[in-house]
Scaffold this active site. Structure first.
Site, PDB file in Angstrom:
ATOM      1  N   ALA A 130     126.852  50.705 -21.245  1.00 23.73           N
ATOM      2  CA  ALA A 130     126.946  49.801 -22.397  1.00 23.73           C
ATOM      3  C   ALA A 130     126.605  48.387 -21.967  1.00 23.73           C
ATOM      4  CB  ALA A 130     128.346  49.846 -22.998  1.00 23.73           C
ATOM      5  N   ASP A 131     126.145  47.610 -22.926  1.00 18.24           N
ATOM      6  CA  ASP A 131     125.919  46.186 -22.698  1.00 18.24           C
ATOM      7  C   ASP A 131     126.311  45.445 -23.964  1.00 18.24           C
ATOM      8  OD1 ASP A 131     124.841  44.161 -20.773  1.00 18.24           O
ATOM      9  OD2 ASP A 131     123.569  43.691 -22.479  1.00 18.24           O
ATOM     10  N   THR A 132     126.956  44.290 -23.805  1.00 16.12           N
ATOM     11  CA  THR A 132     127.463  43.519 -24.941  1.00 16.12           C
ATOM     12  C   THR A 132     126.925  42.099 -24.900  1.00 16.12           C
ATOM     13  OG1 THR A 132     129.524  44.802 -24.953  1.00 16.12           O
ATOM     14  CG2 THR A 132     129.563  42.674 -26.089  1.00 16.12           C
TER      15      THR A 132
END
Length: 214
Positions: A91-93
């Site tokens: 994941a990346d935010t």
């Protein structure tokens, strides 16, 4: 429904080995809510993509997550001795305001600039989640991007300085952590709270459930 995953944990463990491609303690804690055992590994992906080359923050965060995921998948063996498939979750935010991506601040001055910009306004948080299944030497990817709107309270310079002094901003996109003292900056959200923390739990469960449907 994503809650169906709770009924499928034994089936999932029998068929897959789950790897979380992140060193984030927040993502580790959130993935643990799903009740599936997993191992943690980190990606060597540089995360230096040119933001200006993407049409939207969603495209950018998805490309970054994909890069991190593919870097981990490339290091995996083509097959496992126990017959299970490796599944990599990444994941990346990012935080965005006025169409600009705000990632982790580099120092206190950078954090203050970010927080002054967010103060009293609504911004967006995007998290891209990717699940890659490696089977017979090939990897297939499933993706989702979650979006949440976050409203900040008006903040004085003294408010911002006091928050920066806690040390929280420096490892968090946008310079704040909603799950801790940064909650004092927020007056409301629209969308998935866990997306702002760093891993939209429902979206993640939905992606993992699709593996069981193959």
């Amino acid at each position: 429904a994503s809650v169906t995953l709770l009924q499928k944990t034994e089936d999932f463990q029998r068929r897959f080995r789950l790897l979380l491609a992140s060193g984030s303690p927040r993502r580790k804690e959130l993935l643990g809510l799903l009740g599936l055992p997993f191992d943690v590994c980190t990606s060597g992906f540089a995360e230096d993509l040119d933001k200006s080359s993407f049409k939207s923050p969603a495209d950018y965060v998805l490309a970054t997550a994909k890069g991190k995921c593919e870097a981990v998948v490339a290091e995996l063996p083509s097959a496992r001795d126990d017959g299970r498939c490796d599944v990599v979750l990444c994941a990346d935010t990012v935080v965005t305001i006025d169409g600009e991506v705000l990632e982790k601040p580099t120092d206190a001055d950078h954090a203050k600039t970010m927080l002054k910009r967010l103060a009293g306004r609504c911004h967006e948080v995007f998290t891209a989640v990717i699940v890659a299944k490696r089977e017979n030497g090939e990897a297939s990817l499933r993706t989702q991007v979650a979006r949440t709107e976050v409203q900040f309270a008006p903040l004085s310079d003294e408010d911002i300085d006091a928050y920066i002094a806690t040390g929280e901003p420096f490892d968090k996109a946008g310079g704040y952590g909603i799950q801790s003292k940064g909650s004092l900056l927020v007056t409301g959200i629209v969308g998935d709270y866990f997306n702002v923390v760093g891993l939209p739990v429902t979206s993640t469960a939905d992606l993992l459930l699709t593996l069981l449907q193959d």
